[in-house]
Enzyme design. Structure first.
Site, PDB file in Angstrom:
ATOM      1  CE1 TYR A  29      46.626 -82.159  90.184  1.00  0.00           C
ATOM      2  CE2 TYR A  29      47.257 -83.717  88.520  1.00  0.00           C
ATOM      3  CZ  TYR A  29      47.716 -82.242  89.469  1.00  0.00           C
ATOM      4  OH  TYR A  29      48.392 -81.511  89.077  1.00  0.00           O
TER       5      TYR A  29
ATOM      6  CE  LYS B 207      45.965 -79.480  88.158  1.00  0.00           C
ATOM      7  NZ  LYS B 207      46.310 -78.194  88.189  1.00  0.00           N
TER       8      LYS B 207
HETATM    9  P1  NAP Z   1      52.503 -77.408  95.685  1.00  0.00           P
HETATM   10  O1  NAP Z   1      54.269 -77.386  95.953  1.00  0.00           O
HETATM   11  O2  NAP Z   1      51.850 -78.302  96.600  1.00  0.00           O
HETATM   12  O3  NAP Z   1      52.143 -75.898  96.230  1.00  0.00           O
HETATM   13  C1  NAP Z   1      50.748 -75.412  96.025  1.00  0.00           C
HETATM   14  C2  NAP Z   1      50.631 -74.157  96.117  1.00  0.00           C
HETATM   15  O4  NAP Z   1      49.123 -73.962  95.855  1.00  0.00           O
HETATM   16  C3  NAP Z   1      50.811 -73.536  97.522  1.00  0.00           C
HETATM   17  O5  NAP Z   1      51.434 -72.236  97.491  1.00  0.00           O
HETATM   18  C4  NAP Z   1      49.601 -73.375  98.381  1.00  0.00           C
HETATM   19  O6  NAP Z   1      49.521 -72.564  99.301  1.00  0.00           O
HETATM   20  C5  NAP Z   1      48.662 -73.452  97.246  1.00  0.00           C
HETATM   21  N1  NAP Z   1      47.383 -73.474  97.553  1.00  0.00           N
HETATM   22  C6  NAP Z   1      46.733 -74.641  97.826  1.00  0.00           C
HETATM   23  N2  NAP Z   1      45.499 -74.700  97.824  1.00  0.00           N
HETATM   24  C7  NAP Z   1      45.045 -73.365  97.635  1.00  0.00           C
HETATM   25  C8  NAP Z   1      43.821 -72.777  97.861  1.00  0.00           C
HETATM   26  N3  NAP Z   1      42.626 -73.494  98.149  1.00  0.00           N
HETATM   27  N4  NAP Z   1      43.895 -71.368  97.458  1.00  0.00           N
HETATM   28  C9  NAP Z   1      45.086 -70.742  97.317  1.00  0.00           C
HETATM   29  N5  NAP Z   1      46.180 -71.370  97.196  1.00  0.00           N
HETATM   30  C10 NAP Z   1      46.296 -72.795  97.334  1.00  0.00           C
HETATM   31  O7  NAP Z   1      52.287 -77.752  94.232  1.00  0.00           O
HETATM   32  P2  NAP Z   1      53.039 -77.537  92.726  1.00  0.00           P
HETATM   33  O8  NAP Z   1      53.854 -78.744  92.561  1.00  0.00           O
HETATM   34  O9  NAP Z   1      54.018 -76.267  92.798  1.00  0.00           O
HETATM   35  O10 NAP Z   1      51.993 -77.289  91.971  1.00  0.00           O
HETATM   36  C11 NAP Z   1      51.370 -76.124  91.300  1.00  0.00           C
HETATM   37  C12 NAP Z   1      50.532 -76.381  90.224  1.00  0.00           C
HETATM   38  O11 NAP Z   1      50.959 -76.924  89.000  1.00  0.00           O
HETATM   39  C13 NAP Z   1      49.196 -76.998  90.676  1.00  0.00           C
HETATM   40  O12 NAP Z   1      48.096 -76.604  90.000  1.00  0.00           O
HETATM   41  C14 NAP Z   1      49.722 -78.531  90.238  1.00  0.00           C
HETATM   42  O13 NAP Z   1      48.458 -79.345  90.025  1.00  0.00           O
HETATM   43  C15 NAP Z   1      50.304 -78.385  88.796  1.00  0.00           C
HETATM   44  N6  NAP Z   1      51.098 -79.289  88.407  1.00  0.00           N
HETATM   45  C16 NAP Z   1      52.124 -79.710  89.243  1.00  0.00           C
HETATM   46  C17 NAP Z   1      52.823 -80.726  88.832  1.00  0.00           C
HETATM   47  C18 NAP Z   1      54.317 -81.418  89.296  1.00  0.00           C
HETATM   48  O14 NAP Z   1      54.743 -82.236  89.117  1.00  0.00           O
HETATM   49  N7  NAP Z   1      54.677 -80.523  90.580  1.00  0.00           N
HETATM   50  C19 NAP Z   1      52.741 -81.251  87.373  1.00  0.00           C
HETATM   51  C20 NAP Z   1      51.738 -80.966  86.813  1.00  0.00           C
HETATM   52  C21 NAP Z   1      51.080 -79.939  87.226  1.00  0.00           C
HETATM   53  P3  NAP Z   1      49.937 -72.976 100.843  1.00  0.00           P
HETATM   54  O15 NAP Z   1      51.561 -72.929 100.875  1.00  0.00           O
HETATM   55  O16 NAP Z   1      49.674 -72.020 101.780  1.00  0.00           O
HETATM   56  O17 NAP Z   1      49.537 -74.440 101.205  1.00  0.00           O
END
Ligand code: NAP
Length: 248
Positions: free
Chosen positions: A156, A160
């Site tokens: 990861y 990133k």
């Molecule tokens: P999440 O709740 O797990 O949601 C992930 C989203 O990405 C969902 O809409 C999922 O669609 C979609 N997705 C997954 N694989 C995909 C693919 N191959 N093609 C198209 N869409 C795909 O994640 P989140 O926490 O909102 O995170 C969003 C972004 O922020 C990510 O890049 C993550 O790495 C980054 N981030 C998150 C955090 C945190 O603390 N949450 C911190 C730093 C960075 P489905 O619903 O259809 O599965």
């Protein structure tokens, strides 16, 4: 004040979490929103309805961001449905955590493909449209983990950190055509992705953050509004950390 009135945005991974938060806030700021998802058809249909009720055009597309051809097809469809594409937010991402000793090749490859290659796929697909327009804002979702590393998340963190290098290169390549590329590095944002962690770990995270709370999807969405709007028209190639002071 509506900061994105009449702009067309595409957000990958909009069905849940941070991407959904961005879609909702963008629509409230007057943006038309195309968003993608991997498998959450029902959630996507609900969101499409919710956004449309705010008086903007909204459409969800099932499209695998890790697949080059699907991204090409997607951008063709979105450009056809919406006309122009002013904003691209590469938000889709996954985790497959493990210590290197136990990390399989498949888990490494999959995280790199969904998190990093997707950014290449989508940027490559959208660039012709933005070059023609001589206008565009690309926002890529990295992470605090991409900036500082994390034990158990080598795949990861590599994906990133890769996003940051890619984005800085795009800022240099595309700047002369008024296409800006910036990165947001969220800290600990409470979504389904972090919901996998046990409550004690989560409480520990909250306590260690100077602002004493986890972030919300809205916290990230508001930074995206700034980077997508004309308020940031002289900002490109930057990494904005939205992390409650977790890493200063
Ligand atoms: P999440 O709740 O797990 O949601 C992930 C989203 O990405 C969902 O809409 C999922 O669609 C979609 N997705 C997954 N694989 C995909 C693919 N191959 N093609 C198209 N869409 C795909 O994640 P989140 O926490 O909102 O995170 C969003 C972004 O922020 C990510 O890049 C993550 O790495 C980054 N981030 C998150 C955090 C945190 O603390 N949450 C911190 C730093 C960075 P489905 O619903 O259809 O599965």
């Amino acid at each position: 004040m509506k900061l994105l009135e009449g702009k067309n945005a595409i957000i990958t991974g909009g069905s849940r979490g941070i991407g959904k938060g961005i879609a909702q806030i963008f629509a409230r700021h007057g943006a038309n929103v195309a968003f993608t998802y991997a498998s959450s058809v029902e959630a996507a249909n609900e969101l499409e309805k919710e956004l449309s009720s705010l008086g903007v055009k909204a459409k969800g597309y099932k499209s695998n961001a890790a697949n080059y051809n699907e991204c090409e097809e997607l951008i063709k469809n979105v450009a056809g449905d919406f006309g122009s594409i002013d904003i691209l937010i590469n938000n889709a991402g996954i985790t497959k955590d493990n210590l290197l000793m136990r990390m399989s090749e498949e888990d490494f490859d999959q995280v790199i493909e969904v998190n990093l290659k997707s950014v290449f796929n989508m940027t490559k697909a959208v660039q012709r449209t933005m070059l023609k327009q001589r206008n565009g804002s690309i926002i890529n979702m990295s992470s605090v983990v991409g900036v500082k590393g994390n034990a158990g998340q080598a795949n990861y963190a590599a994906s990133k950190a890769g996003i940051i290098g890619f984005s800085k290169s795009m800022a240099l390549e595309l700047g002369s055509r008024n296409i800006r590329t910036n990165v947001i590095a969220p800290g600990f944002i409470e979504t389904e992705m972090t919901g996998k962690l046990d409550e004690k770990t989560v409480e520990g995270w909250r306590e260690s953050i100077p602002l004493k709370r986890g972030g919300t999807p809205e916290d990230i969405a508001n930074a995206c509004v700034f980077l997508a709007s004309d308020l940031s028209s002289y900002i490109t190639g930057q990494v904005i950390q939205v992390n409650g002071g977790m890493l200063t």
